[in-house]
Design a protein around this motif. Structure first.
Motif, PDB file in Angstrom:
ATOM      1  N   UNK A 297       0.730  -0.989   0.545  1.00 45.48           N
ATOM      2  CA  UNK A 297      -0.032  -0.064   0.436  1.00 45.48           C
ATOM      3  C   UNK A 297       1.104   1.216  -0.191  1.00 45.48           C
ATOM      4  N   UNK A 298       1.986   1.393   0.017  1.00 42.29           N
ATOM      5  CA  UNK A 298       2.903   2.198   0.981  1.00 42.29           C
ATOM      6  C   UNK A 298       4.021   2.516  -0.141  1.00 42.29           C
ATOM      7  N   UNK A 299       4.955   1.375   0.181  1.00 44.73           N
ATOM      8  CA  UNK A 299       6.169   1.259  -0.553  1.00 44.73           C
ATOM      9  C   UNK A 299       5.589   0.581  -2.508  1.00 44.73           C
ATOM     10  N   UNK A 300       5.100   0.352  -3.038  1.00 36.86           N
ATOM     11  CA  UNK A 300       4.627  -0.002  -3.816  1.00 36.86           C
ATOM     12  C   UNK A 300       4.167   0.579  -4.999  1.00 36.86           C
ATOM     13  N   UNK A 301       3.454   2.065  -4.100  1.00 33.29           N
ATOM     14  CA  UNK A 301       3.457   3.552  -4.296  1.00 33.29           C
ATOM     15  C   UNK A 301       4.267   4.660  -5.038  1.00 33.29           C
ATOM     16  N   UNK A 302       4.925   4.579  -3.456  1.00 40.88           N
ATOM     17  CA  UNK A 302       6.363   4.693  -3.837  1.00 40.88           C
ATOM     18  C   UNK A 302       7.498   4.700  -4.809  1.00 40.88           C
ATOM     19  N   UNK A 303       7.550   3.000  -4.868  1.00 42.46           N
ATOM     20  CA  UNK A 303       8.047   2.477  -7.030  1.00 42.46           C
ATOM     21  C   UNK A 303       7.745   3.097  -7.869  1.00 42.46           C
ATOM     22  N   UNK A 304       6.616   2.767  -7.804  1.00 45.44           N
ATOM     23  CA  UNK A 304       5.937   3.582  -9.327  1.00 45.44           C
ATOM     24  C   UNK A 304       6.066   4.555  -9.389  1.00 45.44           C
ATOM     25  N   UNK A 305       5.513   5.361  -8.473  1.00 48.48           N
ATOM     26  CA  UNK A 305       5.426   7.164  -8.505  1.00 48.48           C
ATOM     27  C   UNK A 305       6.792   7.286  -8.827  1.00 48.48           C
ATOM     28  N   UNK A 306       8.404   6.722  -8.452  1.00 40.93           N
ATOM     29  CA  UNK A 306       9.413   7.220  -8.887  1.00 40.93           C
ATOM     30  C   UNK A 306       9.951   6.823  -9.986  1.00 40.93           C
ATOM     31  N   UNK A 307       8.729   5.656 -10.608  1.00 37.59           N
ATOM     32  CA  UNK A 307       9.567   5.216 -11.643  1.00 37.59           C
ATOM     33  C   UNK A 307       8.805   6.041 -13.300  1.00 37.59           C
ATOM     34  N   UNK A 308       8.233   6.911 -12.623  1.00 35.99           N
ATOM     35  CA  UNK A 308       7.103   7.800 -13.856  1.00 35.99           C
ATOM     36  C   UNK A 308       8.123   8.968 -13.788  1.00 35.99           C
ATOM     37  N   UNK A 309       8.311   9.231 -12.338  1.00 38.84           N
ATOM     38  CA  UNK A 309       8.469  10.753 -12.464  1.00 38.84           C
ATOM     39  C   UNK A 309       9.850  11.601 -13.804  1.00 38.84           C
ATOM     40  N   UNK A 310      11.014  10.726 -13.813  1.00 43.24           N
ATOM     41  CA  UNK A 310      11.636  10.736 -14.870  1.00 43.24           C
ATOM     42  C   UNK A 310      10.741  11.365 -16.340  1.00 43.24           C
ATOM     43  N   UNK A 311      10.273  10.643 -16.594  1.00 40.47           N
ATOM     44  CA  UNK A 311       9.291  10.389 -17.847  1.00 40.47           C
ATOM     45  C   UNK A 311       8.525  11.986 -17.700  1.00 40.47           C
ATOM     46  N   UNK A 312       7.810  11.864 -16.654  1.00 38.78           N
ATOM     47  CA  UNK A 312       6.414  13.224 -17.057  1.00 38.78           C
ATOM     48  C   UNK A 312       7.578  15.101 -16.402  1.00 38.78           C
ATOM     49  N   UNK A 313       8.665  14.105 -16.030  1.00 37.75           N
ATOM     50  CA  UNK A 313       9.693  15.841 -15.780  1.00 37.75           C
ATOM     51  C   UNK A 313      10.388  16.079 -17.468  1.00 37.75           C
ATOM     52  N   UNK A 314      10.728  14.499 -18.091  1.00 39.36           N
ATOM     53  CA  UNK A 314      10.735  14.863 -19.599  1.00 39.36           C
ATOM     54  C   UNK A 314      10.077  15.677 -20.243  1.00 39.36           C
TER      55      UNK A 314
END
Length: 272
Positions: A107-124
């Motif tokens: 519920x927490x770390x799974x959300x964190x990992x997927x969020x961290x994974x998408x951030x470089x794509x969205x920043x670009x």
């Protein structure tokens, strides 16, 4: 203009309902599940518009790989709905270490990992909408759901911070905070602690406090969630269901009254 959305936990419940709604209106969905066989019906109905990905969100490396697969497949990602999670029912004293860690891992770390994974794509891209499926139990609490409450409070704290950190990159952030709905969350997807009889009266009162009207119809959430996805200025906190708002409002009013009652003692603790 059609959107491309990643949805974790898309094999059942809210995840599948929202995936179908997006696909029916012509959007594309990268749908993740621990068992992608549970996504076969989506593939059969919607073909290439859905991209099934096997993913256990507890695996950080797999989360990064899944998000990158979705980006490579579709070329562009407009939104992420972090939906994977489960309920753990039982008193805090009853909860084992393994149960507590498993609840936080998903519920927490799974959300964190997927969020961290998408951030470089969205920043670009300088665009993107991160939607975390939390709960109104990330704002208030109910007994016999202590670890679940804690996991959602953690998601809310993480996501409020995230919103402040990424606003300058053109990234939108929202928390969906449903009250109880008739999904698998409290059924097949839920886990129970080993009962201690001293908590039986509290559990009985909790169970008896629910009425058929307490549980919302998950299908009815679709227009609200589509409106959130399409919003140019989406809210950070987005309550779902008619129970959530009055419940949260009352708890916050009581909390503010208690702060007010103790404010002088609190201020004097500053020391100068």
């Amino acid at each position: 203009m059609s959107k491309t959305i990643i949805i974790t936990g898309a094999s059942r419940g809210f995840g599948k309902i929202w995936a179908k709604a997006l696909l029916k209106r012509g959007d594309k969905v990268a749908a993740t599940a621990r068992n992608i066989a549970h996504l076969n019906d989506l593939v059969e109905e919607f073909g290439d518009a859905v991209f099934p990905i096997q993913l256990d969100v507890n695996d950080r490396a797999a989360c990064f790989a899944a998000v990158n697969q979705a980006k490579e497949h579709f070329g562009h990602i407009d939104g992420l709905i972090n939906n994977a999670g489960f309920g753990l029912f039982g008193a805090i004293e009853e909860t084992t270490e393994d149960q507590a860690r498993a609840q936080m891992e998903t519920n927490f770390f799974g959300v964190l990992w997927v969020t961290q994974a998408i951030l470089p794509i969205f920043r670009e891209q300088q665009s993107g909408h991160i939607i975390q499926v939390s709960s109104f139990l990330g704002l208030v609490t109910l007994p016999v759901l202590g670890l679940y409450n804690a996991s959602k409070y953690a998601v809310n704290g993480l996501t409020e911070t995230l919103a402040a950190e990424v606003a300058g990159f053109g990234i939108k952030v929202s928390l969906i905070e449903p009250n109880g709905f008739s999904t698998d969350w409290s059924g097949a997807s839920a886990f129970q602690t080993e009962p201690n009889e001293v908590y039986a009266p509290i559990k009985k009162a909790f169970a008896e406090g629910a009425t058929p009207d307490t549980w919302g119809n998950p299908e009815a959430t679709t227009p609200a969630v589509l409106a959130l996805i399409d919003s140019e200025n989406p809210p950070l906190h987005f309550l779902l269901g008619k129970i959530a708002y009055p419940g949260v409002k009352q708890v916050y009013a009581d909390r503010l009254a208690q702060f007010e009652e103790w404010k002088e003692v609190s201020a004097n603790a500053h020391g100068h």
